[in-house]
Design an enzyme around this catalytic site. Structure first.
Site, short mmCIF file in Angstrom:
data_model
loop_
_atom_site.label_atom_id
_atom_site.label_comp_id
_atom_site.label_asym_id
_atom_site.label_seq_id
_atom_site.Cartn_x
_atom_site.Cartn_y
_atom_site.Cartn_z
N LYS A 166 0.82 -1.21 0.00
CA LYS A 166 0.00 0.00 0.00
C LYS A 166 0.86 1.26 0.00
O LYS A 166 0.60 2.21 0.72
CB LYS A 166 -0.94 -0.01 1.21
CG LYS A 166 -1.87 -1.21 1.24
CD LYS A 166 -2.81 -1.19 2.43
CE LYS A 166 -2.15 -1.78 3.64
NZ LYS A 166 -3.04 -1.91 4.81
N CYS A 167 1.88 1.27 -0.83
CA CYS A 167 2.87 2.34 -0.88
C CYS A 167 2.79 3.02 -2.24
O CYS A 167 2.40 2.40 -3.23
CB CYS A 167 4.26 1.71 -0.67
SG CYS A 167 5.66 2.81 -0.90
N GLY A 168 3.18 4.26 -2.30
CA GLY A 168 3.22 4.96 -3.58
C GLY A 168 4.19 4.31 -4.57
O GLY A 168 4.07 4.49 -5.78
#
Length: 158
Positions: A35-37
């Site tokens: 769930k990271c950019g």
């Protein structure tokens, strides 16, 4: 002399896996997050794996929740997310800590071999370590360095 192949890591089912099983193969070891950019890097990692696995390259993914809790609590969710969204077929392992007193021994070793620009600590998800066929850590790449930008370095260790 200690090499990456001297370590064992936990598989997603909790069993230990000796990295000796990868001896003689170049490795790209990555701490990941779902769930990271930077999560879209999974696409390029898989593309590299598809292209170079036949030449011996192994990519080893280690989910990490140390940076703003950007990983699922349940490893099954992580695996499902990676498979459904990015078609990941390279090995993924149990969640690890990469910094601090609880840092996984493999990552403590990797950081000792190649420190970052300002510190040995890993500063974010998708830090990548390139390991040659002899288990020697060749290079460390910043989280923002995309997998496609290190393809020429990968080719040199194949």
């Amino acid at each position: 002399m200690t090499t990456v192949y001297d370590f064992s890591v936990k598989k997603t089912n909790g069993e230990l896996k000796s990295l000796k099983d990868f001896e003689g193969k170049p490795l790209l070891i990555v701490n990941t997050a779902s769930k990271c950019g930077l999560t879209p890097q999974f696409k390029e990692l898989q593309e590299l794996y598809n292209k170079y696995q036949k030449d011996g390259l192994e990519i080893l993914g280690f989910p990490c929740d140390q940076f703003n809790n950007q990983e699922f609590a349940d490893i099954k969710e992580t695996l499902q997310f990676c498979q459904l969204n990015y078609g990941i077929t390279f090995p993924m392992f149990a969640k690890v800590h990469v910094n601090g007193d609880d840092a996984d021994p493999l990552f403590a070793f990797l950081k000792e071999q190649k420190s970052g620009v300002f510190s040995k600590n890993i500063k974010w998800n998708f830090t990548k370590f390139l390991v040659d066929r002899h288990g020697k850590v060749i290079e460390r790449y910043a989280p923002t360095t995309t997998p496609s930008r290190i393809e020429s370095d990968i080719e040199k260790v194949l």
